[in-house]
Design a protein around this motif. Structure first.
Motif, PDB file in Angstrom:
ATOM      1  N   VAL A  78      85.447  35.252  39.926  1.00  0.00           N
ATOM      2  CA  VAL A  78      85.800  35.268  38.497  1.00  0.00           C
ATOM      3  C   VAL A  78      87.227  34.750  38.316  1.00  0.00           C
ATOM      4  O   VAL A  78      87.490  33.931  37.431  1.00  0.00           O
ATOM      5  N   LEU A  79      88.140  35.215  39.148  1.00  0.00           N
ATOM      6  CA  LEU A  79      89.545  34.812  39.061  1.00  0.00           C
ATOM      7  C   LEU A  79      89.698  33.305  39.158  1.00  0.00           C
ATOM      8  O   LEU A  79      90.499  32.701  38.449  1.00  0.00           O
ATOM      9  N   HIS A  80      88.927  32.694  40.020  1.00  0.00           N
ATOM     10  CA  HIS A  80      89.054  31.256  40.260  1.00  0.00           C
ATOM     11  C   HIS A  80      88.123  30.415  39.387  1.00  0.00           C
ATOM     12  O   HIS A  80      87.943  29.227  39.625  1.00  0.00           O
ATOM     13  N   GLY A  81      87.529  31.046  38.366  1.00  0.00           N
ATOM     14  CA  GLY A  81      86.728  30.305  37.411  1.00  0.00           C
ATOM     15  C   GLY A  81      85.351  29.905  37.911  1.00  0.00           C
ATOM     16  O   GLY A  81      84.691  29.061  37.327  1.00  0.00           O
ATOM     17  N   GLU A  82      84.925  30.510  39.000  1.00  0.00           N
ATOM     18  CA  GLU A  82      83.610  30.211  39.546  1.00  0.00           C
ATOM     19  C   GLU A  82      82.587  31.145  38.928  1.00  0.00           C
ATOM     20  O   GLU A  82      82.924  32.203  38.415  1.00  0.00           O
TER      21      GLU A  82
END
Length: 127
Positions: A78-82
């Motif tokens: 989630v943090l890395h936009g995945e």
């Protein structure tokens, strides 16, 4: 603010939103998550509300993910936009599937009611 800093801020916003949503779904409190993750209440509060966004140890996000019933790497994705994959049990859970279906039906009904309201308002204006 650099692009990297902006993306990082957006990443922590996504993490906070995911945590808030999951806590609401599971009806867990900050204390519940902190206890299960073996982290301080302050850390959970900061993550849930995106207070003091900063680099966190990977173990911290993994512990919160586990505490919330997600795979350990869920919040890191989630943090890395995945787009993280849901936990294997969630995919096959008939109750969660039924809730998703109900949510979709409710949204469809809301859309229909809104459309009817617009039509009625338009008719009132022509009178």
């Amino acid at each position: 603010m650099t692009d990297a800093e902006r993306a990082s801020g957006e990443g922590w916003d996504r993490v906070a939103e995911a945590i808030r949503g999951r806590m609401a779904e599971t009806r867990m409190t900050q204390m519940d998550v902190a206890s299960r993750a073996r982290l301080s209440l302050t850390t959970i509060r900061e993550l849930q509300n995106n207070l003091n966004p900063r680099r966190r140890r990977p173990q911290t996000l993994a512990a919160v993910s586990d505490a919330l019933g997600w795979p350990s790497d869920y919040l890191d994705h989630v943090l890395h936009g995945e787009s993280p994959e849901p936990h294997e049990d969630e995919v096959r859970d008939p109750v969660l599937h039924a809730l998703d279906c109900l949510g979709q039906e409710i949204q469809e009904l809301r859309d229909r009611v809104e459309q009817i309201e617009y039509q009625l308002a338009a008719e009132d204006e022509t009178l």
